[in-house]
Enzyme design. Structure first.
Site, PDB file in Angstrom:
ATOM      1  N   ASP A 239       8.707-153.285  59.355  1.00 27.80           N
ATOM      2  CA  ASP A 239       8.961-152.270  58.401  1.00 27.80           C
ATOM      3  C   ASP A 239       9.406-152.702  56.986  1.00 27.80           C
ATOM      4  O   ASP A 239      10.073-151.924  56.199  1.00 27.80           O
ATOM      5  CB  ASP A 239      10.242-151.224  59.023  1.00 27.80           C
ATOM      6  CG  ASP A 239      11.423-152.080  59.337  1.00 27.80           C
ATOM      7  OD1 ASP A 239      11.527-153.263  59.281  1.00 27.80           O
ATOM      8  OD2 ASP A 239      12.445-151.615  59.038  1.00 27.80           O
TER       9      ASP A 239
ATOM     10  N   ASP B  62       4.334-145.997  64.423  1.00 23.93           N
ATOM     11  CA  ASP B  62       3.111-146.170  63.708  1.00 23.93           C
ATOM     12  C   ASP B  62       3.308-145.244  62.858  1.00 23.93           C
ATOM     13  O   ASP B  62       2.619-145.459  61.521  1.00 23.93           O
ATOM     14  CB  ASP B  62       2.181-146.344  64.575  1.00 23.93           C
ATOM     15  CG  ASP B  62       1.749-147.724  65.388  1.00 23.93           C
ATOM     16  OD1 ASP B  62       2.568-148.587  64.846  1.00 23.93           O
ATOM     17  OD2 ASP B  62       1.152-147.793  66.321  1.00 23.93           O
TER      18      ASP B  62
ATOM     19  N   HIS C 249       6.396-146.511  70.421  1.00 27.46           N
ATOM     20  CA  HIS C 249       5.594-147.416  69.073  1.00 27.46           C
ATOM     21  C   HIS C 249       4.683-146.265  68.605  1.00 27.46           C
ATOM     22  O   HIS C 249       4.333-146.471  67.189  1.00 27.46           O
ATOM     23  CB  HIS C 249       4.984-148.303  69.765  1.00 27.46           C
ATOM     24  CG  HIS C 249       5.582-149.512  70.359  1.00 27.46           C
ATOM     25  ND1 HIS C 249       6.384-150.330  69.602  1.00 27.46           N
ATOM     26  CD2 HIS C 249       5.771-149.790  71.586  1.00 27.46           C
ATOM     27  CE1 HIS C 249       7.143-151.151  70.214  1.00 27.46           C
ATOM     28  NE2 HIS C 249       6.725-150.907  71.475  1.00 27.46           N
TER      29      HIS C 249
END
Length: 306
Positions: free
Chosen positions: A222, A196, A192
């Protein structure tokens, strides 16, 4: 504050506080040169005051006629003593003559008045400080309510409000929905943190690719959306979206591991007064995005309103 008056109506001595307030050269001068007695009436000189018995007086300093005085006159021998206080003018006097608590007797009610004035000033200052902090907190809360916390872009709520305003304005604009290609692969393989980083990087690219008056928002995951101020020619808009996709598709790395994402865009040019609703526009743009994804990704498609 007190002043001792002799038989000629002249000031022979004064208390320390009055000494700080009176101009230099006060000693031996007639009381009327230093203080104006307004009540009782008819007191024009120190001799006039000597003819009075004990009496309350009001007036002001000759050197500061806006500061009111009150007090009392007490005959004593061939002269007398004039006791004075600033009364409600004490706060102005303290500021003007730089007086402190030490300039007043502990039993003087002036001390209580100064305390109340100081307490009131502190309360007003605290209230003002609290008001400013509440206003700042409210402003920050309002900003958070329309901002995506990860990217700093506008969020879904801000986008919905902006789209509604554009439709009410009835001026041309372009709506584009963008979805990242291979984002799930990066998120699943690199974690993750890498996901990010991708989202923040894409947000920066989008933010730097729009003009003043345009809006970029992250709808979630997204998925991003753009509201562009006008409707340029399809060729010009297509070139703009192609450049944007190329920037996003540039390979990058996370903690030394390379990754490669892309982007697909579906867009629609809106020219009111076409019969448009926000939900319909989003559905049309999403349909164009699906066509771009189906057409091989890494491209853009326009939805044409029939």
């Amino acid at each position: 504050m007190h002043a001792r008056i002799d038989q000629a109506g002249c000031v022979t001595s004064v208390g320390p506080t009055l000494q700080r307030v009176l101009p230099e050269g006060w000693q031996g001068r007639n009381l009327s040169d230093l203080v104006t007695i307004q009540s009782p009436s008819g007191i024009h000189t120190g001799l006039d005051l000597l003819r009075m018995g004990p009496v309350r007086v009001t007036g002001h300093l000759r050197s500061a006629n806006d500061l009111r005085l009150k007090g009392g006159w007490v005959p004593e021998g061939v002269g007398g003593v004039l006791n004075l206080s600033f009364g409600i003018s004490v706060c102005d006097a303290v500021r003007r003559f730089h007086l402190t608590e030490a300039d007043f007797a502990p039993t003087d009610q002036t001390i209580e008045l100064l305390f109340l004035a100081e307490a009131n000033a502190m309360a007003m200052g605290s209230a003002l400080d609290m008001t400013l902090r509440l206003q700042q907190a409210r402003q920050e809360a309002e900003e958070r309510s329309v901002t995506d916390p990860l990217t700093g872009l506008a969020n879904r709520r801000a986008f919905d409000l902006a789209l509604a305003q554009r439709l009410q304005r009835a001026s041309p604009f372009t709506l584009a929905i963008m979805d990242l290609d291979r984002f799930k692969l990066v998120n699943d393989t690199l974690g993750h943190g890498a996901g990010d980083q991708v989202l923040v990087r894409v947000a920066d690219i989008l933010r730097n690719s729009v003009r003043r008056g345009d809006l970029v928002a992250r709808l979630g995951g997204d998925e991003f959306v753009l509201l562009l101020e006008d409707c340029a020619s399809p060729t010009a808009l297509g070139a703009r979206f192609t450049t944007l996709i190329a920037k996003i598709s540039t390979p990058d790395s996370y903690e030394g591991q390379a990754y490669h994402v892309g982007a697909s865009i579906g867009w629609i040019a809106v020219k009111p007064p076409q019969n448009c609703r926000a939900d319909d526009l989003m559905r049309h743009a999403d349909s164009a995005l699906y066509a771009a994804k189906s057409g091989g990704r890494g491209c853009h498609r326009q939805y044409h309103i029939s």
